[in-house]
Every structure is written in structure tokens, then in C-alpha cells.
Design an enzyme around this catalytic site. Structure first.
Site, PDB file in Angstrom:
ATOM      1  N   LYS A 121       0.838  -1.206   0.000  1.00  0.00           N
ATOM      2  CA  LYS A 121       0.000   0.000   0.000  1.00  0.00           C
ATOM      3  C   LYS A 121       0.870   1.252   0.000  1.00  0.00           C
ATOM      4  O   LYS A 121       0.655   2.174  -0.792  1.00  0.00           O
ATOM      5  CB  LYS A 121      -0.918   0.018   1.216  1.00  0.00           C
ATOM      6  CG  LYS A 121      -1.905   1.178   1.219  1.00  0.00           C
ATOM      7  CD  LYS A 121      -2.302   1.613   2.602  1.00  0.00           C
ATOM      8  CE  LYS A 121      -1.255   2.509   3.226  1.00  0.00           C
ATOM      9  NZ  LYS A 121      -1.672   3.111   4.509  1.00  0.00           N
ATOM     10  N   ASP A 139      -6.129   0.819   0.970  1.00  0.00           N
ATOM     11  CA  ASP A 139      -6.149   0.940   2.426  1.00  0.00           C
ATOM     12  C   ASP A 139      -7.493   0.425   2.935  1.00  0.00           C
ATOM     13  O   ASP A 139      -8.256  -0.187   2.176  1.00  0.00           O
ATOM     14  CB  ASP A 139      -5.905   2.388   2.856  1.00  0.00           C
ATOM     15  CG  ASP A 139      -7.023   3.327   2.435  1.00  0.00           C
ATOM     16  OD1 ASP A 139      -7.999   2.881   1.785  1.00  0.00           O
ATOM     17  OD2 ASP A 139      -6.939   4.525   2.756  1.00  0.00           O
TER      18      ASP A 139
END
Length: 213
Positions: A121, A139
Site C-alpha cells: 500500500k 487501504d
């Protein structure tokens, strides 16, 4: 999962709803974004910005962070959560950047993920927002919203990213990431989604199931 024509419509609606969508973290360089994103794990962007607005005044390069040292860095970031591990990872990352990358942040996901404290991420956030590459960072907001609506149909982050990469035009990956984050923060909340206020409720699989029940 939604049909392609419905996905296209969802993206159009979100784009109109959030025309100014962009990064919430404050940064002026790729290094600042890297550090801010590491700090954002299990912490709000608002809190990270408060911390980095002070930290980056004097310590916004790998060399400066190393000179600062872990104990003093810890004092700066102690309100971000997981500060002990984050401070260790940041110091280790700065050392690697200096020794292996001449102090520069690498611009590939693969190289970024070799740095301590950097997962997929974070790597996607950096390549997208610092280097202008097409990427989708998944996320908690992106994961929740995309699977609720029907843009993805996966039970883990990686496969959600793969679904989104298939279902969203590549040139829209980065901005769609920001649309989904904003929608998750403002409307499609974790515990009590504000479905009646949602611009995509007419297409959303979660909402259809909700009203059918």
C-alpha cells in the site's frame, strides 16, 4: 461484482462528487511522502500532518533523519501510534536510501517494498503521488468501499487491488483511489454507512441487499 457498464457509471458519479480529490498527506518531496506514509499506518492523516509539519522543518532528508537519531525521532512521532517500530523502520530505511540509492527514494514498487516499514500500500502511494505512476493503493477505506459497492469482490487486500486494476481504466487508477478514500471517510463509513446520502446507492450491491432485507 458489478457489470462493466455499472462500474463505469459508479466511477463517473464518484468523479463528479469528488472533483478535487487528491493526497491528504502533506509533502513536498518523494522522501517526505515516504516518511509520512510510513507514519500513517494505523494513524489518521490529520495526526500525521501535525507531526510532519514540525518534523520536516529541519529533518526532511535521509541524512537529517539519521543525524537526528532514533530517540529524538521517537519524540517527534510518539503521537502517531506504533512509534517505536516506526522510528526503527524509518532510521533503517534512511540508512538504506543513503547506502544503496544515493539518498534518493526508488521509484518502483518492488524496490520500495524492500525498505523497512514499506508494504505494498505504501509503495503504491509513493509511486502514484510522488512519481506520477498509475497505481491503486488499497487501504481500509478502499478495501471496504470497493467491495461494498461491487467494484471488487475479494476478501483480501491484494486481490482487491487486482480486481480494481481490472475493472478501472489504468489512467484512472490513482484518482479513483482518492475517490474511494474520500467516499469511505465521508459516506461509506465502516460502522454506519450513510447510504441515503450516497451518490451511487442506485448501483451499490450492498445497498441493494440492504433494501431487499
Amino acid at each position: 461484482m458489478l457489470k462493466k457498464k455499472d462500474i463505469k457509471q459508479v466511477l463517473e458519479l464518484l468523479g463528479k462528487e469528488y472533483p478535487d480529490a487528491g493526497p491528504a498527506l502533506h509533502f513536498t518531496t518523494s522522501f517526505e511522502l515516504l516518511i509520512a506514509t510510513i507514519l500513517s499506518a494505523q494513524c489518521t492523516d490529520v495526526r500525521v500532518n501535525i507531526v510532519t509539519d514540525k518534523l520536516f522543518v529541519d529533518y526532511n532528508t535521509p541524512e537529517a533523519i539519521l543525524e537526528l537519531g532514533q530517540p529524538k525521532l521517537l519524540d517527534y512521532i510518539k503521537t502517531c501510534g506504533l512509534a517505536n517500530s516506526k522510528s526503527k523502520n524509518i532510521i533503517a530505511t534512511c540508512s538504506i536510501l543513503i547506502n544503496e540509492y544515493e539518498g534518493q527514494v526508488p521509484d518502483t514498487i518492488e524496490e520500495l517494498m524492500k525498505l523497512p516499514g514499506v508494504g505494498r500500500k505504501t509503495a503504491n502511494v509513493v509511486v502514484s503521488n510522488a512519481f506520477g505512476q498509475n497505481a491503486i493503493a488499497v487501504d481500509t477505506h478502499v478495501f471496504r468501499v470497493s467491495n461494498r459497492i461491487g467494484l471488487a469482490e475479494s476478501k483480501d487486500v491484494l486481490n482487491t487491488e487486482m480486481d480494481l486494476m481490472k475493472n478501472i481504466p489504468e489512467e484512472d487508477w490513482s484518482v479513483a483511489h482518492h475517490w474511494l478514500i474520500l467516499h469511505g471517510r465521508k459516506v461509506c463509513k465502516a460502522r454506519k454507512p450513510l447510504c441515503e446520502d450516497c451518490v451511487v446507492k442506485g448501483l451499490c450491491l450492498y445497498y441493494k441487499e440492504l433494501i431487499c432485507d
